[in-house]
Design an enzyme around this catalytic site. Structure first.
Site, short mmCIF file in Angstrom:
data_model
loop_
_atom_site.label_atom_id
_atom_site.label_comp_id
_atom_site.label_asym_id
_atom_site.label_seq_id
_atom_site.Cartn_x
_atom_site.Cartn_y
_atom_site.Cartn_z
CE LYS A 45 -42.66 -4.00 65.15
NZ LYS A 45 -43.11 -4.51 66.33
CG HIS B 165 -40.17 -5.07 62.10
ND1 HIS B 165 -39.45 -4.11 62.30
CD2 HIS B 165 -40.03 -6.27 62.95
CE1 HIS B 165 -38.77 -4.56 63.36
NE2 HIS B 165 -39.27 -5.72 63.82
#
Ligand code: NAP
Length: 210
Positions: A127, A123
């Protein structure tokens, strides 16, 4: 359909509104501070916050409007019961990306035929939580406590690989989310099927993908 969209100016909402309109729906945008007025709408969609979603859903149900909710981090059981009492639907899914849900389903199927698996989830660096909710859900479906590797780097959006290892063979399942538009197809699917669902709470896009 006439659709009330809670959180229309958010990251998901602003990608979703044009897709709903392109699919022929009329969208009433409702932002923080607006009255939760959904009268005359055929459905309400919520991508807001765990604090805001329950009140939005309650307001919609009290106005006789069924809901599709993507907001995560809240407990929908009580409002699901309220929807059921009123003959309305509350559909809640933590992942509206059809590809990601299919990847989890295929992973469960493959797990029956391979002795080992590991998960790599990748990600964007923004995040902060790791492992991702989707990786944890996939691990649960596979069973056996597979190792999860989390990668956080600029340039990534949201990606996951499930690698199965056996004697003399490997199977890799991979899903890439390249934009928030990916959630629109799942929302459109849920809206299209909403009135066929039993009154009350339905959880998870997988329940619509049979
Ligand atoms: P975001 O960019 O922070 O957007 C949330 C929006 O909701 C903001 O515009 C916010 O306004 C607005 N809002 C807050 N309270 C509201 C209220 N009472 N009524 C109407 N609007 C309100 O967040 P996001 O990335 O779009 O994500 C939204 C939610 O969806 C999160 O819970 C996220 O985890 C979840 N999500 C789910 C999926 C899925 O597939 N199910 C995918 C992605 C994200 P302000 O900015 O003025 O506060």
């Amino acid at each position: 359909m006439r659709i009330a969209l809670f959180g229309a100016e958010g990251k998901v909402g602003s990608a979703l509104a044009p897709r709903l309109e392109a699919a022929g729906h009329e969208v009433r945008e409702i932002e923080l501070g607006d009255e939760p007025d959904v009268a005359g709408c055929d459905a309400a969609v919520d991508f807001t916050t765990p604090e805001a979603a329950p009140a939005n859903v309650r307001a919609a149900l009290e106005q006789g409007v069924s809901c599709v909710v993507g907001t995560t981090g809240w407990e929908p059981a009580e409002l699901g019961a309220l929807a059921g009492e009123q003959g309305l639907r509350l559909f809640v899914a933590p992942n509206f990306s059809i590809g990601a849900v299919l990847m989890m389903r295929f992973a469960r199927e493959a797990a029956a035929h391979f002795p080992r698996a590991e998960i790599v989830e990748l990600h964007n660096e923004a995040k902060k939580d790791a492992p991702s909710g989707t990786a944890k859900a996939t691990a649960e479906l596979i069973g056996g406590g597979p190792v999860i590797h989390s990668v956080r780097l600029p340039g990534l959006v949201a990606h996951q690989e499930v690698i199965f290892g056996g004697e003399g063979q490997l199977l890799t399942l991979r899903h890439d989310t390249t934009g928030r538009e990916s959630f629109a197809d799942g929302v459109l699917l849920a809206l299209g099927r909403l009135n066929e669902l039993p009154p009350g709470l339905t959880l998870g896009l997988e329940s619509l993908l049979s």
